[in-house]
Design an enzyme around this catalytic site. Structure first.
Site, PDB file in Angstrom:
ATOM      1  N   THR A   1     -33.204 -53.100 -15.669  1.00  0.00           N
ATOM      2  CA  THR A   1     -34.571 -53.057 -15.521  1.00  0.00           C
ATOM      3  C   THR A   1     -35.292 -52.848 -16.531  1.00  0.00           C
ATOM      4  OG1 THR A   1     -34.461 -52.891 -12.720  1.00  0.00           O
ATOM      5  CG2 THR A   1     -36.942 -52.256 -14.163  1.00  0.00           C
TER       6      THR A   1
ATOM      7  N   THR B   1     -36.318 -54.333 -22.613  1.00  0.00           N
ATOM      8  CA  THR B   1     -35.350 -54.369 -23.044  1.00  0.00           C
ATOM      9  C   THR B   1     -34.405 -55.063 -22.738  1.00  0.00           C
ATOM     10  OG1 THR B   1     -35.776 -52.355 -23.799  1.00  0.00           O
ATOM     11  CG2 THR B   1     -34.183 -53.398 -24.912  1.00  0.00           C
TER      12      THR B   1
ATOM     13  N   ALA C   1     -32.994 -47.711 -21.410  1.00  0.00           N
ATOM     14  CA  ALA C   1     -33.371 -45.924 -21.063  1.00  0.00           C
ATOM     15  C   ALA C   1     -34.192 -45.461 -21.520  1.00  0.00           C
ATOM     16  CB  ALA C   1     -31.936 -45.112 -21.805  1.00  0.00           C
TER      17      ALA C   1
ATOM     18  N   GLY D   1     -35.706 -44.722 -15.604  1.00  0.00           N
ATOM     19  CA  GLY D   1     -36.908 -44.283 -14.484  1.00  0.00           C
ATOM     20  C   GLY D   1     -38.291 -44.406 -14.968  1.00  0.00           C
ATOM     21  N   GLY D   2     -38.415 -44.594 -15.934  1.00  0.00           N
ATOM     22  CA  GLY D   2     -39.319 -45.191 -17.143  1.00  0.00           C
ATOM     23  C   GLY D   2     -40.433 -46.796 -15.899  1.00  0.00           C
ATOM     24  N   GLY D   3     -39.174 -47.072 -15.427  1.00  0.00           N
ATOM     25  CA  GLY D   3     -39.903 -48.582 -13.829  1.00  0.00           C
ATOM     26  C   GLY D   3     -39.854 -48.065 -12.757  1.00  0.00           C
TER      27      GLY D   3
ATOM     28  N   GLU E   1     -30.677 -48.271  -9.841  1.00  0.00           N
ATOM     29  CA  GLU E   1     -29.880 -48.951 -10.980  1.00  0.00           C
ATOM     30  C   GLU E   1     -28.684 -47.350 -11.394  1.00  0.00           C
ATOM     31  OE1 GLU E   1     -33.508 -49.800 -15.182  1.00  0.00           O
ATOM     32  OE2 GLU E   1     -33.461 -47.455 -13.557  1.00  0.00           O
TER      33      GLU E   1
ATOM     34  N   LYS F   1     -35.795 -44.303 -29.142  1.00  0.00           N
ATOM     35  CA  LYS F   1     -34.947 -43.553 -27.426  1.00  0.00           C
ATOM     36  C   LYS F   1     -34.734 -42.521 -27.436  1.00  0.00           C
ATOM     37  CE  LYS F   1     -37.214 -46.871 -25.061  1.00  0.00           C
ATOM     38  NZ  LYS F   1     -36.548 -47.131 -24.190  1.00  0.00           N
TER      39      LYS F   1
HETATM   40  C1  5RP Z   1     -36.260 -48.947 -14.836  1.00  0.00           C
HETATM   41  C2  5RP Z   1     -36.011 -48.095 -16.448  1.00  0.00           C
HETATM   42  C3  5RP Z   1     -36.084 -48.370 -17.848  1.00  0.00           C
HETATM   43  O1  5RP Z   1     -34.963 -49.221 -17.848  1.00  0.00           O
HETATM   44  C4  5RP Z   1     -36.202 -47.888 -18.988  1.00  0.00           C
HETATM   45  O2  5RP Z   1     -37.565 -47.078 -18.453  1.00  0.00           O
HETATM   46  C5  5RP Z   1     -36.217 -48.343 -20.358  1.00  0.00           C
HETATM   47  O3  5RP Z   1     -37.090 -49.182 -20.373  1.00  0.00           O
HETATM   48  P1  5RP Z   1     -38.146 -50.160 -21.469  1.00  0.00           P
HETATM   49  O4  5RP Z   1     -36.706 -51.094 -22.195  1.00  0.00           O
HETATM   50  O5  5RP Z   1     -39.171 -50.926 -20.995  1.00  0.00           O
HETATM   51  O6  5RP Z   1     -38.152 -48.865 -22.165  1.00  0.00           O
HETATM   52  O7  5RP Z   1     -35.615 -47.178 -16.594  1.00  0.00           O
HETATM   53  O8  5RP Z   1     -36.019 -47.712 -14.371  1.00  0.00           O
END
Ligand code: 5RP
Length: 233
Positions: free
Chosen positions: A30, A33, A89, A101-103, A109, A127
């Site tokens: 999720t 990226t 991540a 967990g940003g999403g 996951e 990151k």
């Molecule tokens: C979602 C996640 C994502 O993988 C994480 O937040 C990175 O997201 P992005 O690729 O948009 O920076 O852990 O729960």
């Protein structure tokens, strides 16, 4: 013109999609990226370069994207393994430990990424951190009736908890499981293995976003001399 961060995400997504082979069961992560990886897997499938793959989505978001790009889906009840999982991540330390967990999707996951024979993490260079928790708080999924006691205990553990609020949605973020997310800022995380266990042992906590001893490959997108490049950690 495409901005450098988007370019890095696209390149790293493409590099991860290139690791998928015909016949594989693929964990679909999720985030923005991984969305490019899902898009490129779909492109390879539709061009005939890939055949007979099935995806296991880690969220409603990943499921919607996979359907959009024509990737057939399955569930964990119907399979006995996952060949490869591709996921993003929010932080990566030098030991390939992660904060995710940003999403708000870290619970599913974690199930899918840990099951995979090969877990490929896709990130841009921003990151990378020396120590987990340097920038990003640790997301903790909590059942709604336990929010107050869990936040109180987290304060006693030295964390600063904040209930994650929705954007363009009044009230807290609700996860795919119908729970809430508390983002916890710690001054430092000297032992991620221990903190992961401690948080998950709190009554009412479903899962937290610390992923240890799980990532096999980290693909890092960078811009060098104005060109996006991908390197492996
Ligand atoms: C979602 C996640 C994502 O993988 C994480 O937040 C990175 O997201 P992005 O690729 O948009 O920076 O852990 O729960």
């Amino acid at each position: 013109m495409t901005d450098p961060v988007t370019l890095m995400k696209q390149e790293v997504g493409k590099a991860a999609a290139a690791l998928v082979e015909s016949g594989m069961i693929v964990g679909l992560g999720t985030g923005s990226t991984t969305a490019y990886a899902i898009q490129y897997i779909g492109d390879r499938l539709n061009s005939g370069d890939l055949k007979n793959i099935v995806g296991v989505p880690t969220s409603f978001g990943a499921e919607v994207l996979a359907k959009q790009y024509g990737i057939p889906l399955t569930t964990l009840d119907a399979i006995d393994h996952i060949d490869i999982a591709i996921d993003g991540a929010d932080e990566v330390d030098p030991r390939k430990n992660l904060i995710k967990g940003g999403g708000a999707a870290h619970t599913r996951e974690k199930v899918v990424d840990y099951l995979a024979n090969r877990f490929v993490v896709v990130v841009d260079a921003g990151k990378l951190v020396d120590h987990l928790g340097s920038v990003f708080p640790v997301p903790v999924e909590v059942i709604p009736m336990a929010i107050t006691p869990v936040m109180n205990v987290i304060r006693e553990l030295g964390g600063e908890p904040q209930l994650r609020m929705g954007v363009r949605k009044a009230g807290p973020v609700i996860t795919d499981q119908g729970n809430m997310v508390v983002d916890v800022k710690f001054n430092s995380i000297p032992d991620p293995v221990e903190l992961e266990k401690t948080l998950n042992n709190l009554p009412g906590v479903l899962e937290n976003g610390i992923f240890v001893n799980c990532a096999d490959i980290v693909l890092i997108g960078e811009v060098v001399d104005g060109q996006p490049v991908v390197r492996k950690m």
